[in-house]
Design a protein around this motif. Structure first.
Motif, mmCIF file in Angstrom:
data_model
loop_
_atom_site.group_PDB
_atom_site.id
_atom_site.type_symbol
_atom_site.label_atom_id
_atom_site.label_comp_id
_atom_site.label_asym_id
_atom_site.label_seq_id
_atom_site.Cartn_x
_atom_site.Cartn_y
_atom_site.Cartn_z
ATOM 1 N N GLU A 148 -29.397 27.032 -72.947
ATOM 2 C CA GLU A 148 -27.885 27.159 -73.133
ATOM 3 C C GLU A 148 -27.559 26.071 -74.394
ATOM 4 O O GLU A 148 -26.688 26.619 -75.245
ATOM 5 N N ASP A 149 -28.246 24.809 -74.567
ATOM 6 C CA ASP A 149 -27.787 24.178 -75.875
ATOM 7 C C ASP A 149 -28.494 25.030 -77.082
ATOM 8 O O ASP A 149 -29.827 25.222 -77.157
ATOM 9 N N PRO A 150 -27.682 25.275 -77.900
ATOM 10 C CA PRO A 150 -28.076 26.077 -79.301
ATOM 11 C C PRO A 150 -29.178 25.307 -79.998
ATOM 12 O O PRO A 150 -30.188 25.947 -80.790
ATOM 13 N N ASP A 151 -29.194 23.910 -80.249
ATOM 14 C CA ASP A 151 -30.019 23.220 -81.187
ATOM 15 C C ASP A 151 -31.412 22.915 -80.354
ATOM 16 O O ASP A 151 -32.360 23.245 -81.021
ATOM 17 N N THR A 152 -31.511 22.978 -79.122
ATOM 18 C CA THR A 152 -32.555 22.901 -78.348
ATOM 19 C C THR A 152 -33.300 24.401 -78.423
ATOM 20 O O THR A 152 -34.475 24.263 -78.423
ATOM 21 N N ALA A 153 -32.485 25.314 -78.141
ATOM 22 C CA ALA A 153 -33.083 26.698 -78.334
ATOM 23 C C ALA A 153 -33.670 26.950 -79.758
ATOM 24 O O ALA A 153 -34.677 27.522 -79.850
ATOM 25 N N ALA A 154 -32.953 26.537 -80.531
ATOM 26 C CA ALA A 154 -33.508 26.763 -82.017
ATOM 27 C C ALA A 154 -34.743 25.876 -82.158
ATOM 28 O O ALA A 154 -35.691 26.631 -82.865
ATOM 29 N N ASP A 155 -34.770 24.753 -81.880
ATOM 30 C CA ASP A 155 -36.097 23.899 -81.834
ATOM 31 C C ASP A 155 -37.162 24.745 -81.050
ATOM 32 O O ASP A 155 -38.475 24.759 -81.825
ATOM 33 N N LEU A 156 -37.194 25.135 -79.980
ATOM 34 C CA LEU A 156 -38.151 25.621 -79.190
ATOM 35 C C LEU A 156 -38.548 27.020 -79.939
ATOM 36 O O LEU A 156 -39.979 27.337 -79.991
ATOM 37 N N THR A 157 -37.588 27.837 -80.326
ATOM 38 C CA THR A 157 -37.881 29.087 -80.698
ATOM 39 C C THR A 157 -38.700 28.887 -82.177
ATOM 40 O O THR A 157 -39.515 30.037 -82.415
ATOM 41 N N SER A 158 -38.340 27.817 -82.736
ATOM 42 C CA SER A 158 -38.920 27.749 -84.154
ATOM 43 C C SER A 158 -40.457 27.369 -83.998
ATOM 44 O O SER A 158 -41.320 28.113 -84.731
ATOM 45 N N VAL A 159 -40.666 26.582 -83.038
ATOM 46 C CA VAL A 159 -42.202 26.320 -82.624
ATOM 47 C C VAL A 159 -42.811 27.649 -82.213
ATOM 48 O O VAL A 159 -44.113 27.832 -82.641
ATOM 49 N N LEU A 160 -42.010 28.414 -81.387
ATOM 50 C CA LEU A 160 -42.729 29.726 -80.815
ATOM 51 C C LEU A 160 -43.172 30.653 -82.118
ATOM 52 O O LEU A 160 -44.066 31.297 -82.219
ATOM 53 N N CYS A 161 -41.996 30.560 -82.964
ATOM 54 C CA CYS A 161 -42.272 31.317 -84.148
ATOM 55 C C CYS A 161 -43.584 30.916 -84.918
ATOM 56 O O CYS A 161 -44.135 31.889 -85.455
ATOM 57 N N THR A 223 -26.319 37.846 -88.756
ATOM 58 C CA THR A 223 -26.418 36.431 -88.980
ATOM 59 C C THR A 223 -24.773 36.204 -88.970
ATOM 60 O O THR A 223 -24.339 34.998 -88.318
ATOM 61 N N ALA A 224 -23.983 36.905 -89.608
ATOM 62 C CA ALA A 224 -22.580 36.610 -89.484
ATOM 63 C C ALA A 224 -22.107 36.733 -88.263
ATOM 64 O O ALA A 224 -21.222 35.667 -87.948
ATOM 65 N N SER A 225 -22.350 37.784 -87.461
ATOM 66 C CA SER A 225 -21.946 37.584 -85.997
ATOM 67 C C SER A 225 -22.348 36.474 -85.383
ATOM 68 O O SER A 225 -21.519 35.975 -84.531
ATOM 69 N N GLU A 226 -23.666 36.113 -85.572
ATOM 70 C CA GLU A 226 -24.082 34.947 -84.871
ATOM 71 C C GLU A 226 -23.145 33.599 -85.074
ATOM 72 O O GLU A 226 -22.864 32.840 -84.107
ATOM 73 N N ILE A 227 -22.880 33.604 -86.325
ATOM 74 C CA ILE A 227 -22.238 32.368 -86.872
ATOM 75 C C ILE A 227 -20.777 32.524 -86.220
ATOM 76 O O ILE A 227 -20.065 31.459 -85.546
ATOM 77 N N ARG A 228 -20.163 33.516 -86.012
ATOM 78 C CA ARG A 228 -18.627 33.741 -85.539
ATOM 79 C C ARG A 228 -18.734 33.453 -83.967
ATOM 80 O O ARG A 228 -18.133 32.831 -83.319
ATOM 81 N N LEU A 229 -20.085 33.882 -83.377
ATOM 82 C CA LEU A 229 -20.110 33.582 -81.919
ATOM 83 C C LEU A 229 -20.285 32.331 -81.444
ATOM 84 O O LEU A 229 -19.901 31.673 -80.568
ATOM 85 N N ARG A 230 -21.162 31.434 -82.683
ATOM 86 C CA ARG A 230 -21.280 30.065 -82.204
ATOM 87 C C ARG A 230 -19.770 29.443 -82.353
ATOM 88 O O ARG A 230 -19.531 28.428 -81.577
ATOM 89 N N ARG A 231 -19.422 29.788 -83.336
ATOM 90 C CA ARG A 231 -17.782 29.356 -83.487
ATOM 91 C C ARG A 231 -17.015 29.363 -82.180
ATOM 92 O O ARG A 231 -16.234 28.412 -81.709
ATOM 93 N N MET A 232 -16.871 30.582 -81.662
ATOM 94 C CA MET A 232 -16.191 30.799 -80.430
ATOM 95 C C MET A 232 -16.716 30.094 -79.172
ATOM 96 O O MET A 232 -15.777 29.461 -78.635
ATOM 97 N N ARG A 233 -17.878 29.978 -79.350
ATOM 98 C CA ARG A 233 -18.396 29.029 -78.034
ATOM 99 C C ARG A 233 -18.023 27.724 -78.162
ATOM 100 O O ARG A 233 -17.585 26.863 -77.338
ATOM 101 N N ALA A 234 -18.060 27.174 -79.490
ATOM 102 C CA ALA A 234 -17.645 25.787 -79.555
ATOM 103 C C ALA A 234 -16.246 25.577 -79.528
ATOM 104 O O ALA A 234 -15.998 24.551 -78.870
#
Length: 241
Positions: A148-161, A223-234
């Motif tokens: 759920e937390d986007p920063d944690t998801a970004a950290d873990l997916t970066s390691v997986l990548c 990417t633009a869609s993901e940015i807008r979606l993140r703003r909406m969730r915030a």
């Protein structure tokens, strides 16, 4: 002007949004020319017959499947080092495109392999590493969805990548590492002696250019869609609090 200015979500959207239609229509035009040229205006191969024309879909999609993951790796490293949210969201946006490219490559490879090898699939080193790369793509997107937390998801997916990049490299160079595999060496090379004939080479380059432009257009749009979606969730989170 610094490239890091575009790590600002607002500037990223303002800069890329006008470019997307041009890139998208350019990709469609180039792909149309390349595929028509390749499928209808090139001769059959002496040994492979008309089956060789799968080349115009298989090679570009396979190249993009690997290179999309490399792009995701670079974006993930930028996130881990500089904590720019746009880079993490760009990696997330690229993953579904990479999945589609990998599926196209696997499907067209199977269609080509059945008449050439007598089987739809073989546990060839390159094919196996490519299949594992596809599973990493699925795991990457699933991990983003599961946390759920986007920063944690970004950290873990970066390691997986980073881990999955091993299989991206193997998919590209497995033929060189294991000579006993069924898969042929690279069809496109800077070495003139190892390349396909010019009659196949030129339309293939056009198709590759079309695939690259299509990827750039789609990843910018997503990417633009993901940015807008993140703003909406915030905003939703603020309203709830």
């Amino acid at each position: 002007m610094s490239i890091w200015e575009y790590a600002n979500p607002k500037k990223f959207i303002a800069t890329t949004t006008p470019l997307v239609p041009w890139l998208l229509w350019g990709a469609i035009a180039i792909l149309t020319v390349g595929l028509i040229w390749g499928f209808f205006f090139t001769p059959d191969d002496v040994r492979q017959g008309s089956t060789v024309k799968i080349f115009y879909l298989h090679v570009p999609s396979a190249m993009m499947a690997i290179n999309v993951w490399i792009m995701m790796l670079i974006a993930s490293l930028v996130w881990l080092v500089r904590r720019h949210h746009v880079s993490a969201l760009a990696a997330k946006a690229a993953a579904p495109i990479g999945i589609v490219m990998t599926l196209i490559a696997l499907f067209t490879g199977a269609v080509w392999g059945q008449p050439m090898w007598g089987t739809w699939w073989a546990w060839d080193p390159r094919l196996t590493s490519f299949l594992i790369l596809f599973l990493f793509y699925l795991g990457y997107t699933a991990l983003w969805a599961a946390i759920e937390d986007p920063d944690t998801a970004a950290d873990l997916t970066s390691v997986l990548c980073i881990v999955g990049s091993v299989f991206a490299v193997l998919s590209r160079y497995a033929v060189n590492f294991w000579n006993q595999g069924l898969h042929q060496p690279a069809s496109l090379s800077l070495d003139k002696e190892e390349n396909v004939a010019d009659v196949f080479w030129y339309p293939a380059l056009v198709c590759i250019a079309g695939f690259v432009l299509l990827f750039v257009a789609l990843v910018l749009m997503r990417t633009a869609s993901e940015i807008r979606l993140r703003r909406m969730r915030a905003l939703e989170a603020r309203m709830r609090s």
